[in-house]
Design an enzyme around this catalytic site. Structure first.
Site, short mmCIF file in Angstrom:
data_model
loop_
_atom_site.label_atom_id
_atom_site.label_comp_id
_atom_site.label_asym_id
_atom_site.label_seq_id
_atom_site.Cartn_x
_atom_site.Cartn_y
_atom_site.Cartn_z
N SER A 177 40.84 8.89 107.60
CA SER A 177 39.74 8.08 108.12
C SER A 177 40.09 7.56 109.52
O SER A 177 40.25 8.34 110.45
CB SER A 177 39.40 6.96 107.14
OG SER A 177 38.14 6.42 107.40
N ASP A 275 30.60 12.47 101.41
CA ASP A 275 31.11 11.47 102.35
C ASP A 275 30.18 11.41 103.54
O ASP A 275 29.77 12.45 104.08
CB ASP A 275 32.52 11.88 102.79
CG ASP A 275 33.23 10.84 103.65
OD1 ASP A 275 32.62 9.82 104.01
OD2 ASP A 275 34.41 11.07 103.99
N HIS A 305 34.80 9.86 100.06
CA HIS A 305 35.74 9.21 100.96
C HIS A 305 36.82 8.51 100.14
O HIS A 305 36.55 7.95 99.08
CB HIS A 305 35.00 8.19 101.83
CG HIS A 305 35.75 7.79 103.06
ND1 HIS A 305 35.83 8.58 104.18
CD2 HIS A 305 36.47 6.68 103.34
CE1 HIS A 305 36.55 7.98 105.10
NE2 HIS A 305 36.96 6.82 104.62
#
Length: 333
Positions: A177, A275, A305
């Site tokens: 991320s 996601d 995610h």
């Protein structure tokens, strides 16, 4: 060698079920537990960043336990800013190649503690050492402070890594991320400075841009999936300040999707199908390829995610880490 099994939080008495659920059942189990623990720990709108961090650390504790045991682990403070780092070595060999890992959390949350098991999994499966960086977090320390911390650690690795059993000539950068974003930005900075480049980039469901694309609408339901568009906007604002995503304030070292990507090393993009960041990851792989970078895009159906954190119960997470580790071992050989 693997450590003791983790003590997971109890399943909520009423599991959330969805008709035509496109999330893998094991990852749905993970999400149910995570959402229940978040509520139990008092997560709610309006909390300060330190309060949110404290909850996030406690929420992740059960998922960090267990997993591979290391031959040796050590913590150090390095660089002018005395950045905390943790080094995991899976074997006793000297001159181990190393993955420098940057945890996710929207530049605002998490630490090398919340991501300790993931780092040990990569170390055990790839045979390389893993060096995790506790870079300074926003909003107290906004862009580019995290990149400054990372640069200090990479300079330390080049100068002192051999003293700690690491081979500075064989290192990769990776993260999830926000950590994937920082990995690309740090590699660009190394390229532009003429410094020693990483051998590869391990990019797990990266936050590369911030623009709302179709996957934001498709997978932005906070009851069904892990991350929402408004949450991601808050993270960008935490990192960059007010009007973070305005075109006038766009900095390619922050929104790396817009950076010049030529000359970057081979990259592995691990992407979750369910996601909001799906589309920008697919497009990032296309941009890397167009820039002449060898890019491997792996999309995992049924994953959301943060799904790699579910490795203790998820066969998809287990497979994703195994496949990335095989690639990592090859680029660091």
């Amino acid at each position: 060698m693997r450590g003791p099994a983790p003590d997971f939080p109890a399943m909520p008495q009423e599991k959330v079920m969805f008709e035509n659920d496109d999330v893998d059942p094991q990852i749905r189990d993970f999400l149910n537990r995570m959402f229940a623990s978040s509520a139990a720990l008092g997560s709610r709108p309006g909390l300060s960043a330190p309060e949110r961090r404290a909850i996030a650390e406690r929420q992740r504790e059960p998922w960090v336990r267990g997993g591979p045991a290391m031959h040796a682990s050590e913590e150090l403070r390095v660089g002018q800013s005395q950045v905390r780092v943790r080094i995991h070595r899976p074997v006793a060999d000297a001159d181990l190649p190393v993955l420098v890992y940057l945890h996710g959390g929207g530049w605002t949350l998490f630490s090398i503690d919340t991501h300790d098991r993931l780092m040990r999994e990569y170390a055990a499966r790839s045979g390389c050492a893993v060096l995790g960086i506790d870079y300074a977090l926003a909003p107290e320390h906004r862009f580019p402070r995290a990149l400054d911390d990372i640069a200090q650690v990479l300079d330390w690795l080049a100068a002192k890594g051999a003293d700690h059993g690491l081979d500075p000539a064989r290192y990769a950068l990776g993260g999830d991320s926000a950590g994937a974003n920082l990995s690309v930005a740090a590699a660009i900075d190394r390229r532009d400075a003429g410094a020693a480049m990483p051998c590869g980039l391990l990019l797990n469901y990266g936050a590369f841009d911030g623009e709302w694309r179709a996957s934001y609408e498709r997978y932005g339901d906070g009851d069904r999936y892990m991350l929402t568009g408004p949450e991601m906007d808050e993270f960008w604002e935490s990192y960059l300040g007010a009007d973070a995503l305005s075109p006038e304030r766009m900095d390619p070292r922050a929104r790396v999707f817009h950076a010049e990507l030529h000359g970057l090393p081979p990259s592995w993009l691990c992407v979750a199908r369910c996601d909001i960041l799906l589309d920008e990851n697919v497009l990032m792989a296309e941009r890397l390829t167009a820039a002449g970078v060898e890019a491997h895009l792996k999309i995992y159906d049924g994953a959301t995610h943060s799904f790699l954190e579910a490795v203790a119960i998820s066969s998809i997470a287990d497979r994703a880490i195994a496949e990335a580790s095989e690639w990592l071992a090859a680029v660091l050989d």
